[in-house]
Design a protein around this motif. Structure first.
Motif, PDB file in Angstrom:
ATOM      1  N   PRO A 127      12.036   4.438  -6.959  1.00 28.91           N
ATOM      2  CA  PRO A 127      12.033   5.639  -7.806  1.00 28.91           C
ATOM      3  C   PRO A 127      13.441   6.146  -8.130  1.00 28.91           C
ATOM      4  CG  PRO A 127      10.462   5.878  -5.997  1.00 28.91           C
ATOM      5  CD  PRO A 127      11.268   4.657  -5.698  1.00 28.91           C
ATOM      6  N   VAL A 128      14.354   6.019  -7.166  1.00 30.88           N
ATOM      7  CA  VAL A 128      15.734   6.479  -7.398  1.00 30.88           C
ATOM      8  C   VAL A 128      16.369   5.645  -8.504  1.00 30.88           C
ATOM      9  CG1 VAL A 128      18.039   6.578  -6.356  1.00 30.88           C
ATOM     10  CG2 VAL A 128      16.041   7.388  -5.063  1.00 30.88           C
TER      11      VAL A 128
ATOM     12  N   LEU B 128       0.826  -1.212   0.000  1.00 29.54           N
ATOM     13  CA  LEU B 128       0.000   0.000   0.000  1.00 29.54           C
ATOM     14  C   LEU B 128       0.857   1.258   0.000  1.00 29.54           C
ATOM     15  CD1 LEU B 128      -2.746  -1.039   2.579  1.00 29.54           C
ATOM     16  CD2 LEU B 128      -3.043  -0.694   0.116  1.00 29.54           C
ATOM     17  N   VAL B 129       1.853   1.290   0.887  1.00 32.35           N
ATOM     18  CA  VAL B 129       2.652   2.523   0.986  1.00 32.35           C
ATOM     19  C   VAL B 129       3.489   2.709  -0.280  1.00 32.35           C
ATOM     20  CG1 VAL B 129       4.652   1.504   2.204  1.00 32.35           C
ATOM     21  CG2 VAL B 129       4.105   3.909   2.514  1.00 32.35           C
ATOM     22  N   GLN B 130       3.933   1.625  -0.883  1.00 27.10           N
ATOM     23  CA  GLN B 130       4.707   1.736  -2.124  1.00 27.10           C
ATOM     24  C   GLN B 130       3.829   2.297  -3.245  1.00 27.10           C
ATOM     25  OE1 GLN B 130       6.127  -2.288  -2.509  1.00 27.10           O
ATOM     26  NE2 GLN B 130       7.588  -2.035  -0.846  1.00 27.10           N
ATOM     27  N   ALA B 131       2.593   1.811  -3.313  1.00 30.36           N
ATOM     28  CA  ALA B 131       1.691   2.288  -4.373  1.00 30.36           C
ATOM     29  C   ALA B 131       1.392   3.773  -4.206  1.00 30.36           C
ATOM     30  CB  ALA B 131       0.403   1.485  -4.351  1.00 30.36           C
ATOM     31  N   GLN B 132       1.385   4.247  -2.959  1.00 28.76           N
ATOM     32  CA  GLN B 132       1.127   5.676  -2.742  1.00 28.76           C
ATOM     33  C   GLN B 132       2.386   6.505  -2.983  1.00 28.76           C
ATOM     34  OE1 GLN B 132      -0.936   5.162   1.281  1.00 28.76           O
ATOM     35  NE2 GLN B 132      -1.627   7.149   0.551  1.00 28.76           N
ATOM     36  N   ALA B 133       3.505   6.012  -2.481  1.00 29.98           N
ATOM     37  CA  ALA B 133       4.718   6.849  -2.471  1.00 29.98           C
ATOM     38  C   ALA B 133       5.450   6.855  -3.805  1.00 29.98           C
ATOM     39  CB  ALA B 133       5.654   6.370  -1.367  1.00 29.98           C
ATOM     40  N   ILE B 134       5.557   5.714  -4.471  1.00 33.16           N
ATOM     41  CA  ILE B 134       6.404   5.612  -5.656  1.00 33.16           C
ATOM     42  C   ILE B 134       6.021   6.629  -6.747  1.00 33.16           C
ATOM     43  CG2 ILE B 134       7.007   4.090  -7.595  1.00 33.16           C
ATOM     44  CD1 ILE B 134       7.251   1.796  -5.522  1.00 33.16           C
ATOM     45  N   PRO B 135       4.738   6.750  -7.128  1.00 36.78           N
ATOM     46  CA  PRO B 135       4.426   7.734  -8.189  1.00 36.78           C
ATOM     47  C   PRO B 135       4.824   9.155  -7.793  1.00 36.78           C
ATOM     48  CG  PRO B 135       2.542   6.301  -7.773  1.00 36.78           C
ATOM     49  CD  PRO B 135       3.522   6.019  -6.688  1.00 36.78           C
ATOM     50  N   LEU B 136       4.614   9.487  -6.511  1.00 39.34           N
ATOM     51  CA  LEU B 136       4.930  10.853  -6.060  1.00 39.34           C
ATOM     52  C   LEU B 136       6.434  11.091  -6.088  1.00 39.34           C
ATOM     53  CD1 LEU B 136       2.390  11.009  -3.165  1.00 39.34           C
ATOM     54  CD2 LEU B 136       2.500  12.601  -5.089  1.00 39.34           C
ATOM     55  N   ILE B 137       7.179  10.101  -5.638  1.00 35.34           N
ATOM     56  CA  ILE B 137       8.641  10.291  -5.608  1.00 35.34           C
ATOM     57  C   ILE B 137       9.187  10.326  -7.029  1.00 35.34           C
ATOM     58  CG2 ILE B 137      10.810   9.295  -4.774  1.00 35.34           C
ATOM     59  CD1 ILE B 137       9.179   8.115  -2.410  1.00 35.34           C
ATOM     60  N   ILE B 138       8.623   9.499  -7.918  1.00 31.49           N
ATOM     61  CA  ILE B 138       9.043   9.538  -9.328  1.00 31.49           C
ATOM     62  C   ILE B 138       8.786  10.937  -9.899  1.00 31.49           C
ATOM     63  CG2 ILE B 138       8.377   8.785 -11.663  1.00 31.49           C
ATOM     64  CD1 ILE B 138       8.064   5.969 -10.589  1.00 31.49           C
ATOM     65  N   SER B 139       7.679  11.550  -9.466  1.00 31.07           N
ATOM     66  CA  SER B 139       7.325  12.867 -10.041  1.00 31.07           C
ATOM     67  C   SER B 139       8.234  13.981  -9.510  1.00 31.07           C
ATOM     68  CB  SER B 139       5.873  13.207  -9.677  1.00 31.07           C
ATOM     69  OG  SER B 139       5.809  13.525  -8.290  1.00 31.07           O
ATOM     70  N   GLY B 140       9.083  13.667  -8.538  1.00 30.72           N
ATOM     71  CA  GLY B 140      10.037  14.673  -8.048  1.00 30.72           C
ATOM     72  C   GLY B 140       9.591  15.401  -6.804  1.00 30.72           C
TER      73      GLY B 140
ATOM     74  N   SER C 270      22.824  19.158 -13.295  1.00 34.79           N
ATOM     75  CA  SER C 270      22.287  20.118 -12.317  1.00 34.79           C
ATOM     76  C   SER C 270      20.892  20.591 -12.714  1.00 34.79           C
ATOM     77  CB  SER C 270      23.231  21.323 -12.182  1.00 34.79           C
ATOM     78  OG  SER C 270      23.573  21.764 -13.473  1.00 34.79           O
ATOM     79  N   HIS C 271      20.394  20.154 -13.901  1.00 37.87           N
ATOM     80  CA  HIS C 271      19.023  20.600 -14.237  1.00 37.87           C
ATOM     81  C   HIS C 271      17.995  19.808 -13.425  1.00 37.87           C
ATOM     82  CE1 HIS C 271      20.182  17.271 -16.812  1.00 37.87           C
ATOM     83  NE2 HIS C 271      18.908  16.972 -16.973  1.00 37.87           N
ATOM     84  N   PHE C 272      18.481  18.733 -12.753  1.00 38.87           N
ATOM     85  CA  PHE C 272      17.535  17.976 -11.919  1.00 38.87           C
ATOM     86  C   PHE C 272      17.371  18.674 -10.583  1.00 38.87           C
ATOM     87  CE2 PHE C 272      16.553  14.608 -14.551  1.00 38.87           C
ATOM     88  CZ  PHE C 272      17.688  14.079 -15.153  1.00 38.87           C
ATOM     89  N   GLN C 273      16.105  18.820 -10.142  1.00 36.51           N
ATOM     90  CA  GLN C 273      15.841  19.438  -8.842  1.00 36.51           C
ATOM     91  C   GLN C 273      16.253  18.485  -7.721  1.00 36.51           C
ATOM     92  OE1 GLN C 273      14.835  22.213  -7.380  1.00 36.51           O
ATOM     93  NE2 GLN C 273      15.195  23.083  -9.418  1.00 36.51           N
ATOM     94  N   ARG C 274      16.816  19.029  -6.631  1.00 37.72           N
ATOM     95  CA  ARG C 274      17.111  18.220  -5.446  1.00 37.72           C
ATOM     96  C   ARG C 274      15.796  17.722  -4.853  1.00 37.72           C
ATOM     97  NH1 ARG C 274      21.327  18.684  -2.059  1.00 37.72           N
ATOM     98  NH2 ARG C 274      22.607  18.602  -3.927  1.00 37.72           N
ATOM     99  N   GLN C 275      15.769  16.487  -4.389  1.00 40.39           N
ATOM    100  CA  GLN C 275      14.540  15.906  -3.824  1.00 40.39           C
ATOM    101  C   GLN C 275      14.896  15.275  -2.478  1.00 40.39           C
ATOM    102  OE1 GLN C 275      12.830  12.957  -6.412  1.00 40.39           O
ATOM    103  NE2 GLN C 275      10.895  12.833  -5.285  1.00 40.39           N
ATOM    104  N   ASN C 276      14.222  15.699  -1.424  1.00 37.92           N
ATOM    105  CA  ASN C 276      14.471  15.117  -0.096  1.00 37.92           C
ATOM    106  C   ASN C 276      13.263  14.305   0.338  1.00 37.92           C
ATOM    107  OD1 ASN C 276      16.847  16.517  -0.173  1.00 37.92           O
ATOM    108  ND2 ASN C 276      16.181  18.148   1.219  1.00 37.92           N
ATOM    109  N   LEU C 277      13.542  13.179   1.048  1.00 37.98           N
ATOM    110  CA  LEU C 277      12.470  12.293   1.517  1.00 37.98           C
ATOM    111  C   LEU C 277      12.702  11.964   2.987  1.00 37.98           C
ATOM    112  CD1 LEU C 277      12.671   9.751  -1.465  1.00 37.98           C
ATOM    113  CD2 LEU C 277      11.196  11.786  -1.301  1.00 37.98           C
ATOM    114  N   LEU C 278      11.613  11.958   3.767  1.00 31.58           N
ATOM    115  CA  LEU C 278      11.687  11.557   5.182  1.00 31.58           C
ATOM    116  C   LEU C 278      10.746  10.374   5.378  1.00 31.58           C
ATOM    117  CD1 LEU C 278      11.349  14.828   7.349  1.00 31.58           C
ATOM    118  CD2 LEU C 278      13.412  13.688   6.617  1.00 31.58           C
ATOM    119  N   LEU C 279      11.236   9.321   6.034  1.00 31.42           N
ATOM    120  CA  LEU C 279      10.361   8.169   6.275  1.00 31.42           C
ATOM    121  C   LEU C 279      10.527   7.681   7.707  1.00 31.42           C
ATOM    122  CD1 LEU C 279      12.085   7.571   3.322  1.00 31.42           C
ATOM    123  CD2 LEU C 279      10.075   6.129   3.081  1.00 31.42           C
TER     124      LEU C 279
END
Ligand SMILES: Nc1ncnc2c1ncn2[C@@H]1O[C@H](COP(=O)(O)OP(=O)(O)OP(=O)(O)O)[C@@H](O)[C@H]1O
Length: 591
Positions: free
Chosen positions: A77-78, A45-57, A216-225
């Motif tokens: 996603p990484v 469940l948590v993977q299905a919720q989190a993965i699309p969002l993390i892929i989207s940046g 460097s055109h990629f935005q930095r992305q931070n995640l807390l779990l």
């Protein structure tokens, strides 16, 4: 005697999503790899919720129960993005993703999962840095280049400050796994400095600008779990997450959507969640989410009978089911060493006429131990060996409390209480993972029983373990059962005979007696380090040292340990008493 298992069997729909990994937007090659190398058919469940969002940046804060698959939720996603880079990334590009974890064991565990997944994407290089390893070896690894780096904060900061060959100009992801524990362990300042150096902190955008790279055109992305969040995570979220999405925090759970149906953030933004006042996203008495199928109990044990009850419950469990895995948590390394040596050497029945070779080990199972004073190699070997066993007992401090995934652990015993309720949640979270059954047992002395209310504030409710019934199941070898009405636990015939046998064994085994004495003082010192609200429940001056002595099966209270321990303990008792008196005086003046 069967202990009632929790009736709530978890259906697979409560654990796994109804969509596929590919519907979340993951590259088909990666989906194949998840299936072939890890056996993962569908996302949780948590993977299905989190993965699309993390892929989207998006920056994301994930709060999901223990054992629900958070690790893959951030790794997939990484890897999905990195394996798409064209031209392929190279070691010489340095680090793209940094995963910060609180313990060395968790560092090794995440690395193991990475190595399995990256088997097909061999140009993406995983690596680790953590305390206890040779810094020179780590420097060499960093110099060569590590694409996805798993690290404990202290050692990472050391290299950021001192290892010029550590290349992170292409860093795209900073991930905090078990975020609250990292901060609880006092890494808060280190984390802030790490974020500043990496240019991953809101205010230090300038650091980002001077990092030039072809990526460097990629935005930095931070995640807390984490399965448990607290005020400190709230602070970390504010300085490290940019317009983040929350997953799992509010109960208005969005029904799972496959990636294509998914419209906008699955959960509300942090701002909405916190409201304009920016109040804390997690208050101190926040409800913790525990696996529904976990059967949680407490056992009320007089201090002097603790050791006998622990050994008896372990014996009962392994006699009830010979093949199972159990973890017992202690508060100190010395306590682990003492109980490990006792459990491996103590024989039963001690006074039988049988020849020594016919006597049995009291606990006939394989026993492992793990704590922070052991060297990395031993901790790694223990971790791997216990994981591989079908039936075994692990005695550990909190180095094994977080994140570690021991398949098929059925029972968690907290012989020493965890202190913060969050640590309770993570300890019991080593069982009942991913819908599996699991049971937990918390030892409490009568004077500690208020701890149950502290847990209830977080929605954690425990049933009582029927101790007397279990003890009655043991016939003390060669000792007639007193038919009289049963008296207290301490006067139970089995307790008396086992306590006597343990004291005799320890008093005649100098090596173990020394371990018991060390364990006694370190346990008393650890007991006095409870903080905040818990000092009201775990009150060191309420301890009866004679009973504590019995709980280490010592015939006399240790005085062989350095006098400083005793002086420190007496001073602490005096200070506590002094505080108590001054509080009373203040109260008297007010009233
Ligand atoms: N999609 C999946 N399908 C099957 N098993 C999975 C899947 N995802 C994870 N698992 C397994 O579920 C278990 C728990 O996963 P993981 O350790 O990532 O949970 P967690 O939420 O990080 O737990 P904790 O909060 O204790 O750190 C592991 O054994 C892992 O291999």
């Amino acid at each position: 005697m069967e202990v009632k298992k929790s009736s709530s069997k978890v259906s697979s729909e409560e654990v796994f999503a109804s969509c596929s990994f590919s519907s979340l937007g993951l590259d088909p090659k990666l989906c194949d790899q998840l299936k072939e190398r890890l056996g993962y058919e569908v996302p949780t469940l948590v993977q299905a919720q989190a993965i699309p969002l993390i892929i989207s940046g998006r920056h994301v804060l994930v709060n999901a129960a223990t054992g629900t698959g958070k690790t893959l939720a951030y790794l997939a996603p990484v890897i999905h993005h990195l394996q798409k880079y064209d031209p392929k990334i190279d070691r010489s590009d340095g680090t793209f993703a940094l995963v910060l974890v609180p313990t060395r064991e968790l560092c090794m565990q995440v690395l193991e999962i990475l190595q399995k997944i990256l088997h097909r994407f061999h140009w993406i290089v995983p690596g680790y840095i953590m305390g206890g390893e040779k810094r020179s070896k780590e420097k060499a690894r960093l110099r060569k280049g590590i694409s996805i780096l798993v690290a404990t904060p202290g050692r990472l900061l050391d290299h950021l400050r001192n290892t010029s060959s550590f290349l992170y100009k292409n860093l795209r992801w900073v991930i905090f796994d078990e975020a609250d524990r990292i901060l609880e362990l006092g890494f808060g300042k280190d984390i802030e400095e790490i974020l500043d150096i990496l240019g991953s902190r809101q205010q230090s955008a300038v650091a980002k600008d001077d990092i030039t790279s072809r990526y460097s055109h990629f935005q930095r992305q931070n995640l807390l779990l984490s399965a448990t969040l607290n005020e400190k995570v709230n602070e970390l979220a504010k300085i490290s997450l940019e317009n983040p999405v929350l997953i799992g925090l509010n109960d208005k759970k969005v029904q799972l959507k496959s990636f294509h149906e998914h419209v906008g953030p699955v959960e509300s933004d942090l701002e909405n969640e916190m409201g304009n006042s920016g109040e804390s996203l997690c208050s101190s008495d926040k409800e913790f989410k525990l696996p529904a199928q976990l059967a949680q109990r407490y056992v009320k044990v007089p201090c002097g009978a603790r050791l006998v009850v622990l050994l008896s419950i372990l014996k009962h469990l392994f006699e009830r089911e010979a093949s199972q895995k159990i973890v017992v948590f202690f508060s100190t390394c010395d306590a682990v060493d003492f109980h490990y040596s006792l459990a491996t050497d103590f024989q039963w029945p001690p006074n039988s006429q049988m020849e020594a070779e016919f006597r049995q080990m009291f606990l006939g199972c394989k026993i492992f131990r793990s704590h922070g004073k052991m060297d990395n190699e031993k901790r790694r070997a223990t971790f791997q060996a216990f994981k591989a066993e079908k039936s075994a007992l692990l005695l550990s401090t909190d180095v094994a409390a977080r994140g570690l995934d021991f398949p098929k652990v059925r029972y968690i015993i907290q012989y020493d209480s965890p202190g913060e309720a969050a640590e309770y949640v993570h300890r019991v979270g080593r069982t009942a993972r991913l819908g599996e059954e699991g049971e937990s047992l918390l030892f409490l002395q009568l004077l500690e029983i208020d701890y149950l209310q502290d847990l209830e504030k977080h929605g954690v409710v425990l049933g009582e373990y029927p101790l007397l019934k279990m003890l009655d199941g043991f016939s003390a070898h060669g000792i007639k059962k007193h038919v009289k009405n049963l008296v207290t636990i301490e006067r139970h015939h089995w307790v008396l005979s086992l306590q006597k046998a343990l004291e005799t064994f320890i008093s005649t085994t100098p090596r173990i007696k020394k371990l018991a004495q060390n364990a006694f003082w370190s346990w008393v010192k650890a007991y006095s380090t409870h903080r905040g609200e818990l000092k009201r429940i775990f009150v060191v001056q309420k301890l009866h040292l004679g009973h504590v002595t019995k709980s280490f099966a010592l015939k006399e209270q240790p005085s062989l340990v350095s006098k400083s321990n005793q002086k420190e303990f007496k001073k602490r008792k005096r200070d506590e008493k002094q505080k108590g008196i001054s509080k009373k005086r203040k109260f008297a003046k007010k009233s």
